[in-house]
Every structure is written in structure tokens, then in C-alpha cells.
Design an enzyme around this catalytic site. Structure first.
Site, mmCIF file in Angstrom:
data_model
loop_
_atom_site.group_PDB
_atom_site.id
_atom_site.type_symbol
_atom_site.label_atom_id
_atom_site.label_comp_id
_atom_site.label_asym_id
_atom_site.label_seq_id
_atom_site.Cartn_x
_atom_site.Cartn_y
_atom_site.Cartn_z
ATOM 1 N N ASN A 154 0.807 -1.213 0.000
ATOM 2 C CA ASN A 154 0.000 0.000 0.000
ATOM 3 C C ASN A 154 0.846 1.271 0.000
ATOM 4 O O ASN A 154 0.378 2.327 -0.415
ATOM 5 C CB ASN A 154 -0.959 0.013 1.192
ATOM 6 C CG ASN A 154 -0.254 -0.210 2.503
ATOM 7 O OD1 ASN A 154 0.477 -1.174 2.679
ATOM 8 N ND2 ASN A 154 -0.484 0.679 3.453
ATOM 9 N N SER A 202 -11.432 -5.177 -0.391
ATOM 10 C CA SER A 202 -12.186 -4.100 0.257
ATOM 11 C C SER A 202 -12.868 -3.240 -0.788
ATOM 12 O O SER A 202 -12.271 -2.923 -1.827
ATOM 13 C CB SER A 202 -11.244 -3.238 1.100
ATOM 14 O OG SER A 202 -11.939 -2.196 1.747
ATOM 15 N N HIS A 204 -13.915 -0.004 -0.751
ATOM 16 C CA HIS A 204 -13.592 1.412 -0.967
ATOM 17 C C HIS A 204 -12.270 1.631 -1.681
ATOM 18 O O HIS A 204 -11.913 2.770 -1.991
ATOM 19 C CB HIS A 204 -13.648 2.194 0.354
ATOM 20 C CG HIS A 204 -12.468 2.011 1.258
ATOM 21 N ND1 HIS A 204 -11.497 2.969 1.410
ATOM 22 C CD2 HIS A 204 -12.125 0.996 2.067
ATOM 23 C CE1 HIS A 204 -10.602 2.556 2.293
ATOM 24 N NE2 HIS A 204 -10.960 1.356 2.699
ATOM 25 N N THR A 241 -27.000 -9.209 10.206
ATOM 26 C CA THR A 241 -27.696 -8.930 8.954
ATOM 27 C C THR A 241 -26.757 -8.239 7.973
ATOM 28 O O THR A 241 -26.046 -7.290 8.321
ATOM 29 C CB THR A 241 -28.917 -8.032 9.210
ATOM 30 O OG1 THR A 241 -29.791 -8.695 10.115
ATOM 31 C CG2 THR A 241 -29.659 -7.733 7.921
ATOM 32 N N CYS A 328 -0.257 6.949 10.042
ATOM 33 C CA CYS A 328 -0.905 5.952 10.885
ATOM 34 C C CYS A 328 -2.349 6.358 11.109
ATOM 35 O O CYS A 328 -2.802 7.400 10.657
ATOM 36 C CB CYS A 328 -0.168 5.791 12.214
ATOM 37 S SG CYS A 328 -0.172 7.273 13.243
#
Length: 396
Positions: A154, A202, A204, A241, A328
């Protein structure tokens, strides 16, 4: 008259992406579906259809079976769900220890549900790639292990040799978890070709909403005990749910990302090449992991005398959003464990900033970035930047 304000330039796509129009439309449509996906009546079946359609989309993007997709609240939960002793399935070894590379995301370095004494870090090369010799030694030094490796880092964007890692893990009788959160929709990452047993993704990072992710397992593999107990949702593997609007949007975002992946990879790679050539005009500039394969959209760069926090603020004042390579969760700048593992000197590591592109990054945006870079490196090199009349930030 004052000059009109220029539009902001967003170059922090590895942190999060804008919501794709396709995802926004899918989410809006799902808001009108009132049923619980566990209900058997018409309304419930309509909600279930949205969840299963998205499950199929995520599975399709990774070359997996839909029944292997477990929806979660995001990438971190997917990682923690994956990292546990007790994975089951045909010919699945009883892994009792965890090997992780030294450049993993914090959610993997924390070790999931393994005991701290059962977690070992594997070294990386100065380019940030897993040291295969060190991995081979550590696999041989004990019982079968679960190995967890980022497909693409990343911070640096460095792409790991997953197929080679998978061969070593398989030969040692272990299992391989791949954190593909940055890779999905940017480079090819299919379970069969990678040789992975578990993959985390993920929403997003591909233009979907925040708060949705998935753990994807190869056919026949069953995760350890659920993190969240409750009802029988997600085939008894994750209680609660389902987030129907978020999941529906995730599916739409994945489909859109995959449809444009190859075109965007080429386009962004060309933009990055031009950008890095301009960045390197400043004396002493270093682009990390530049000698290995990287994500086409990612550059981690530093220059002598810069401090990341000050540089990020300076870019923000120029209307450009970038991030520290060592940001961070608190939003403050901490030493980058990735650059430390790569043995980058502290004076360069403290100035590292990450520039990451996306589908709306343009040549004019990169030109503005380079204009700001020349200004910022010149001014910060002299020790101060002026943020507003009467306001001065000192270097360091």
C-alpha cells in the site's frame, strides 16, 4: 479581482477512492429494497438477490466460487477472519503458526487470532519484495504454517511474487493468505493463477463504499470459528444482517473496475512515468521500489531535507491531496515500518510521501503536482514555507 480558485487534485487513491457512479446507483436502488435478506418472503428474496449478485461479482473478479465469498465490514475484518488457526477443508493442513512479511498492513502484522509467540516476520529485500530464501528457511523451521503476504504494498506499490511464494508454501504443506486490497481492480489477481488459499478485498479501494469488504476462500476451504457470532448469515461464517446497500454497491464497483482495469493500468502507468521523470529533476530524489514491478498508479518518493508531515501540508495548501508514506490511523506521521524493513536511511524515510492515482487523474493534474513539487522542494529546502500572511511553518 482575485483569481478563481483552482479545483483540487486528489492523489491519495490508495487511501480511499471516490464512489463510482455505478456503485452510487446500486446503493441508491438498494435503499428501496426493504426486506431482510434472511427472510423468505418476496421482499426478503429481493434483498437476497442483491447480496448474491454482488457475491457473484466479487467471486468472478477473483476467479473464485461465489460460495467462497464471505462479506465483512472491510479489509481489516477480512484479514483478521483469515488469520486464525483451525482452517478446515479437503487436504487443509492444521496450521499452528503464522508467517507474515515485514511490510504487511498493520491488521496483518497484528497477527489476527494467532498467539504472539506463534507469529514470525519474514524479511524483505531493499526493494520491498519478500526475501524468498528467508521465507524458505522459516517454512522449513517448524510445522505447517499459514503465510500472509500483500499482493501489492500500500505504500510503495511493490508487487510481490505471489506465484513463487505459493509454490514454496505448498511444498512446505502450508496455506497462503493474500491481502489483495490494493491489487483488486488494478492488476490481475485471480486465485487459481496466484495459488492463493484465501484473499482479502475491500470495497472502498475499487470505487465502492467504505465499511464493506470480503474474505474469499478457495473452493472447499472453511475458515476457523467466526469472529462475529449470531445468526446463520454468510453460511454461518459471519453473524449479523448483511449490509445490503453497501454489498450491492461493492458488486457494482468491482464490475466497473474490472471492465476498465487494463485501459486504466496503461493510462496511469504512462502518467506515472511522466510524473516520476519530473520528480527526479530535483537533486537527490528517490522513488522507492522503482526497480521492481509496482502498481501502475503508485509512487512513494522522498528527497533529502524533506519532512513528510510538512510536505503533505504544503501540497494541501497548493490544492493537492497526497499522503505520507508512513501515515498511521491517528492521522499523525510515524516512522514507516515498510521503509524500515527495506533498510531505508532515516533521513530519507522521514520525508517519504505517497502519490497514488485513479481514474480521474489527468495530465493537467500531474502538471500541477510537478509545479507544486518544484515550489515545495525549493522552499522547504530553505527551511520554511509560508501558509498564509503572517504564518510560517518551520522545517522539522
Amino acid at each position: 479581482m482575485p483569481e478563481p480558485r483552482r479545483p483540487r487534485i486528489y492523489l491519495d487513491w490508495n487511501a480511499t477512492t471516490p464512489l463510482r457512479p455505478e456503485a452510487r446507483a446500486a446503493m441508491a436502488a438498494a435503499w428501496d429494497v426493504i426486506g431482510n435478506p434472511s427472510s423468505v418472503h418476496t421482499e426478503g428474496r429481493a434483498a437476497r438477490a442483491l447480496v448474491e449478485g454482488a457475491r457473484a461479482a466479487v467471486a468472478r473478479s477473483l476467479g473464485a466460487e461465489p460460495r467462497g465469498v464471505i462479506f465483512t465490514s472491510g479489509g481489516t475484518e477480512a484479514n483478521v477472519l483469515a488469520l486464525a488457526p483451525g482452517l478446515r477443508g479437503p487436504a487443509a493442513p492444521p496450521v499452528a503458526r503464522l508467517l507474515v512479511s515485514a511490510v504487511e498492513h498493520a491488521s496483518v502484522l497484528a497477527g489476527g487470532r494467532f498467539r504472539p509467540e506463534d507469529i514470525t516476520r519474514v524479511a524483505v529485500t531493499p526493494d520491498g519484495v519478500v526475501d524468498l530464501d528467508d521465507l524458505r528457511r522459516r517454512l522449513a523451521d517448524g510445522p505447517p504454517a499459514l503465510v500472509s503476504v500483500l499482493h501489492a504494498n500500500n505504500e510503495t506499490g511493490a508487487i510481490q511474487p505471489i506465484t513463487e511464494i505459493a509454490e514454496l508454501v505448498r511444498a512446505a504443506g502450508g496455506l497462503l493468505h493474500v491481502d489483495a486490497i490494493q491489487a483488486l481492480g488494478r492488476i490481475a489477481c485471480r486465485l487459481p493463477e496466484l495459488g492463493a488459499d484465501l484473499v482479502s478485498v475491500s470495497a472502498h479501494k475499487v470505487g465502492g463504499p467504505k465499511g464493506v469488504g470480503a474474505l474469499v476462500l478457495r473452493d472447499g476451504l472453511v475458515p476457523a470459528e467466526p469472529l462475529i457470532r449470531g445468526g446463520g448469515q454468510e453460511q454461518n461464517r459471519r453473524g449479523g444482517t448483511e449490509n445490503v446497500p453497501g454489498i450491492a454497491a461493492f458488486g457494482a464497483a468491482v464490475d466497473a473496475a474490472m471492465a476498465g482495469r487494463e485501459h486504466e493500468a496503461g493510462r496511469q502507468g504512462r502518467l506515472r512515468g511522466a510524473m516520476e521523470a519530473g520528480l527526479m529533476e530535483h537533486p537527490g530524489t528517490v522513488v522507492f521500489s522503482s526497480h521492481v514491478q509496482r502498481l501502475p498508479n503508485t509512487t512513494l518518493v522522498s528527497a533529502p531535507g524533506l519532512r513528510a508531515e510538512t510536505t503533505v501540508i504544503a501540497f494541501d495548501l497548493e490544492g493537492i491531496a497526497v499522503s505520507s508514506g508512513s501515515a498511521c490511523s491517528s492521522g499523525k506521521v510515524a516512522p514507516s515500518h515498510v521503509l524500515a524493513a527495506m533498510q531505508v536511511p532515516a533521513d530519507l524515510a522521514q520525508g517519504a510521501i505517497r502519490l497514488s492515482m485513479g481514474w480521474d487523474t489527468t495530465e493537467s493534474g500531474i502538471a500541477r503536482l510537478l509545479e507544486a513539487w518544484r515550489k515545495i522542494t525549493g522552499v522547504l529546502g530553505r527551511g520554511v514555507i509560508r501558509t498564509a500572511p503572517g504564518t510560517v511553518l518551520k522545517k522539522g
